[in-house]
Scaffold this motif. Structure first.
Motif, PDB file in Angstrom:
ATOM      1  N   GLY A 104       5.622   7.615  58.214  1.00 59.57           N
ATOM      2  CA  GLY A 104       4.825   7.752  59.428  1.00 59.57           C
ATOM      3  C   GLY A 104       5.389   6.934  60.579  1.00 59.57           C
ATOM      4  N   ASN A 105       4.879   7.201  61.762  1.00 63.58           N
ATOM      5  CA  ASN A 105       5.348   6.524  62.971  1.00 63.58           C
ATOM      6  C   ASN A 105       4.689   5.148  63.089  1.00 63.58           C
ATOM      7  OD1 ASN A 105       6.615   6.040  65.390  1.00 63.58           O
ATOM      8  ND2 ASN A 105       6.091   8.031  66.264  1.00 63.58           N
ATOM      9  N   THR A 106       4.928   4.304  62.091  1.00 64.69           N
ATOM     10  CA  THR A 106       4.260   3.004  62.027  1.00 64.69           C
ATOM     11  C   THR A 106       4.755   2.054  63.111  1.00 64.69           C
ATOM     12  OG1 THR A 106       4.158   3.305  59.619  1.00 64.69           O
ATOM     13  CG2 THR A 106       3.595   1.132  60.474  1.00 64.69           C
ATOM     14  N   GLY A 107       6.062   2.052  63.364  1.00 64.77           N
ATOM     15  CA  GLY A 107       6.615   1.112  64.332  1.00 64.77           C
ATOM     16  C   GLY A 107       6.152   1.376  65.748  1.00 64.77           C
ATOM     17  N   PHE A 108       6.324   2.613  66.218  1.00 62.91           N
ATOM     18  CA  PHE A 108       6.051   2.921  67.620  1.00 62.91           C
ATOM     19  C   PHE A 108       4.596   3.272  67.898  1.00 62.91           C
ATOM     20  CE2 PHE A 108      10.223   2.179  68.376  1.00 62.91           C
ATOM     21  CZ  PHE A 108      10.811   2.793  69.464  1.00 62.91           C
ATOM     22  N   LEU A 109       3.878   3.818  66.909  1.00 62.19           N
ATOM     23  CA  LEU A 109       2.482   4.188  67.119  1.00 62.19           C
ATOM     24  C   LEU A 109       1.532   3.315  66.305  1.00 62.19           C
ATOM     25  CD1 LEU A 109       0.373   6.091  68.342  1.00 62.19           C
ATOM     26  CD2 LEU A 109       0.824   7.694  66.462  1.00 62.19           C
ATOM     27  N   GLY A 110       1.852   3.079  65.046  1.00 59.89           N
ATOM     28  CA  GLY A 110       0.933   2.372  64.165  1.00 59.89           C
ATOM     29  C   GLY A 110       0.720   0.919  64.538  1.00 59.89           C
ATOM     30  N   VAL A 111       1.812   0.174  64.774  1.00 61.08           N
ATOM     31  CA  VAL A 111       1.668  -1.251  65.103  1.00 61.08           C
ATOM     32  C   VAL A 111       0.836  -1.440  66.368  1.00 61.08           C
ATOM     33  CG1 VAL A 111       2.894  -3.347  65.771  1.00 61.08           C
ATOM     34  CG2 VAL A 111       3.747  -1.975  63.871  1.00 61.08           C
TER      35      VAL A 111
END
Length: 308
Positions: A104-111
């Motif tokens: 998933g887009n954890t770095g750019f969206l999730g964090v």
């Protein structure tokens, strides 16, 4: 549901703004690449360092959390691989589809989004998910593709992969921040303000860059792309949720894990697909579809886990 949707709407609004700016060519397509580089190497790294510098290692590492996320994610990865192989796809292509199902887009969206919505308590679990994705699954697919193309793994293959992991700015910033925290060093006022100022650019910059990058994507291989999006948005959070429940993960941490697993397909999967020349159109479409559907599915998941 409406209250949760309204909380997440500004984040997707920024994605939409980036898409509109690039779609109308007000924002050039190569501008998205440069903005992404700024966020990746500078703004997001500053945010991650500051987050990690306020943690201790025990807060970041929880054995049951790690095992639950690995078990649920591995099950989805293997399901994606099995479906692809059943359709007659070669190993490398099947591995790329499997990667779409659970990265998933954890770095750019999730964090940015989960920490804002769920509070500072979410920092440790979110960083743990990000670390596992980068160290375990991103390494796994690279090894599989190299092995499939060269007929096996060689030391000459492993060295650049290890170098890429060590040089990843997100990993470097988290490790540096944790080291700072373990030494119990205070963040000097001017340095902390510098990190706050630079890190504040991560959220709007990352979301705008996501939207701008989506403007150039086209939907192709619709059936496969819809399956990959459904696996990412539905199957992945369900699998890690069941694993967290079975292993007795602390409820708040389990909720963060499930919310992170519900994020759309990450853009770095497309970077890998483009680099290796494997399933680019399918991966690109899965990113576009899952991000668009995430406007509805992410608030729904967060409402179901009762964390927003």
């Amino acid at each position: 549901m409406l209250a949760v949707f309204l909380k997440t709407l500004p984040f997707f609004g920024l994605i939409g703004l980036g898409w509109l700016a690039a779609r109308t060519r007000f924002f050039p397509q190569d501008g998205a690449a440069w903005l992404t580089k700024f966020v990746f190497y500078f703004a997001l790294s500053a945010m991650l360092f500051r987050f990690a510098a306020r943690l201790d290692l025990a807060a970041l590492f929880d054995g049951r959390f790690v095992l639950a996320y690995l078990a649920g994610s591995s099950a989805v990865w293997l399901a994606g691989m099995a479906v692809a192989r059943a359709r007659g796809l070669p190993l490398a292509e099947a591995a790329m589809e499997a990667q779409c199902c659970m990265i998933g887009n954890t770095g750019f969206l999730g964090v940015p989004m989960l920490v804002v919505l769920l509070g500072d308590r979410a920092i440790g679990p979110v960083l743990m998910v990000l670390t596992i994705d980068m160290l375990v699954f991103s390494t796994l697919i690279t090894l599989i593709i190299h092995a499939g193309r060269s007929g096996g793994l060689r030391l000459a293959t492993l060295v650049p992969i290890g170098r890429g992991i060590v040089a990843n700015p997100m990993i470097l910033s988290m490790v540096a921040g944790l080291a700072w925290a373990q030494m119990r060093l205070p963040l000097p006022g001017p340095f902390d303000e510098f990190l706050v100022l630079l890190g504040a650019a991560a959220t709007p910059g990352a979301l705008f860059a996501i939207g701008a990058s989506l403007a150039g994507r086209r939907i192709g291989r619709l059936a496969a792309s819809v399956w990959l999006s459904a696996a990412k948005l539905v199957l992945h959070p369900l699998a890690v949720g069941l694993a967290a429940w079975a292993l007795g993960v602390q409820p708040f941490a389990a909720g963060v894990m499930i919310a992170a697993a519900a994020l759309p397909v990450a853009g770095n999967v497309y970077i890998l697909a483009q680099h290796f020349g494997i399933a680019q159109q399918r991966v690109s479409a899965a990113i576009l579809i899952s991000t668009a559907l995430g406007i509805v599915t992410i608030p729904l998941v967060m409402m179901l886990i009762g964390q927003a």
